[in-house]
Design an enzyme around this catalytic site. Structure first.
Site, mmCIF file in Angstrom:
data_model
loop_
_atom_site.group_PDB
_atom_site.id
_atom_site.type_symbol
_atom_site.label_atom_id
_atom_site.label_comp_id
_atom_site.label_asym_id
_atom_site.label_seq_id
_atom_site.Cartn_x
_atom_site.Cartn_y
_atom_site.Cartn_z
ATOM 1 C CG HIS A 125 -23.001 10.402 -29.992
ATOM 2 N ND1 HIS A 125 -23.902 10.991 -30.734
ATOM 3 C CD2 HIS A 125 -21.830 10.462 -30.972
ATOM 4 C CE1 HIS A 125 -23.572 11.165 -32.057
ATOM 5 N NE2 HIS A 125 -22.357 10.889 -32.271
ATOM 6 C CB CYS A 136 -7.772 8.577 -12.105
ATOM 7 S SG CYS A 136 -9.334 7.847 -11.944
ATOM 8 C CB THR A 194 -30.826 10.055 -37.004
ATOM 9 O OG1 THR A 194 -29.875 10.848 -36.868
ATOM 10 C CG2 THR A 194 -30.556 9.134 -38.121
#
Ligand code: BV8
Ligand code: ZN
Length: 257
Positions: A125, A136, A194
């Site tokens: 991520h 750019c 998680t």
């Protein structure tokens, strides 16, 4: 978990890890919680009243880039004051045992795994330490020093954005391919800290499982990944992972003693 249940689960996990040829770890915000970095769901997905999905998104950026930089500058400032915890260090120790047959896939953008000495880290991520020029496209590592409001690209003076994957944005192809190779090729997947609700990151669990990997979950509570886990170590990762490492050492000692 009772102490006895935990001990049994730790023995089981260590015995399996001992015979594992390739290990993959998928980590989330929970592994940084004991370092003092807020997790996403603990804040009910809110930051100063804004839904994180609204701030960490291209629409949020288009609507109010200043607000988005305030969000990321606040997190950069927080991460600049914290250190890796024993959970980060234990994962770095595990990597030393398997070397190039170990891959850490992290959803976290705080860079604490790298600070703890992990080497083969896929920051799927992105990173709070990196910016990308919206003109750019140059990607630079700028550490965690304050960047001020709406920082400009030193090369072309274009507006810089955080080099972070926002909700609704695709992941870097090469990084994501490497993560899938690791999940497909491992015989143990450790899923640490998680909630396993964000995709495609969470899909690494069924991907590994389908290839016959043993899934070990380390979390405070059961999650969306729990039904795919063969072994659950429920407690703070900063406590569970060092215990697992110790068991692994004991297993090695007992096997060779
Ligand atoms: C994409 C960077 C398409 C930002 C992040 C509906 C259903 C399914 C999917 C979707 C859907 N609607 C939209 C989607 C897709 C969406 C998604 O998955 N949304 C979720 C919310 C439903 N995904 C995307 O948008 C992805 N992109 O799909 O693009 C595409 C494809 C090609 C081309 C163009 C477009 C992009 C996803 C990436 C988003 N960016 N981070 C930032 O950080 O600012 S995700 C964000 O959530 C963080 O990275 C975070 O890591 C991640 C996941 O959260 P967790 O890490 O799990 O943290 P959480 O707080 O949830 O859980 C913490 C856990 O730790 C808990 O379980 C807790 O119990 C535990 N814990 C706490 N303390 C401890 C602990 N465990 C152990 N020890 C402790 N001490
Ligand atoms: Zn530029």
């Amino acid at each position: 978990m009772t102490d006895e249940e935990l001990n049994t689960a730790l023995d089981h996990a260590a015995r399996w890890l001992r015979v594992s040829k390739r290990v993959c770890v998928l980590s989330g915000a929970g592994v940084s919680a004991e370092s003092g970095v807020a997790t996403f769901r603990a804040s009910n997905g809110l930051w100063e009243g804004h839904r994180i999905e609204d701030v960490a998104s291209p629409d949020g950026w288009d609507r109010n880039p200043n607000l988005v930089w305030n969000f990321y500058n606040a997190r950069r400032a927080n991460v600049a004051t914290v250190k890796p915890n024993p959970g980060h260090h234990a994962i770095a120790e595990l990597e030393k045992r398997w070397g190039d047959r170990f891959t850490l896939v992290t959803q976290n953008v705080d860079g604490l795994h790298l600070e703890a000495g992990s080497v083969n880290v896929l920051e799927i991520h992105g990173s709070l330490r990196q910016t990308r020029c919206t003109v750019c496209g140059s990607v630079e590592n700028r550490g965690l020093d304050p960047l001020g409001e709406m920082p400009e690209c030193p090369q072309c003076h274009g507006v810089l954005r955080p080099h972070i994957v926002w909700f609704g944005e695709g992941l870097d192809d090469d990084i994501w391919s490497a993560a899938m190779v690791a999940a497909n090729g491992c015989d143990t997947l450790l899923v640490v800290g998680t909630s396993a609700v964000v995709y495609p990151a969470a899909s690494l669990v069924p991907i590994a499982r389908r290839k016959g990997a043993t899934v070990i979950e380390v979390n405070m509570t059961r999650t969306e990944a729990s039904s795919s886990a063969d072994i659950g170590l429920y407690g703070p990762s900063g406590v569970m992972l060092p215990k697992l490492l110790q068991k692994l050492g004991e297993t090695v000692a007992s096997a060779t003693g």
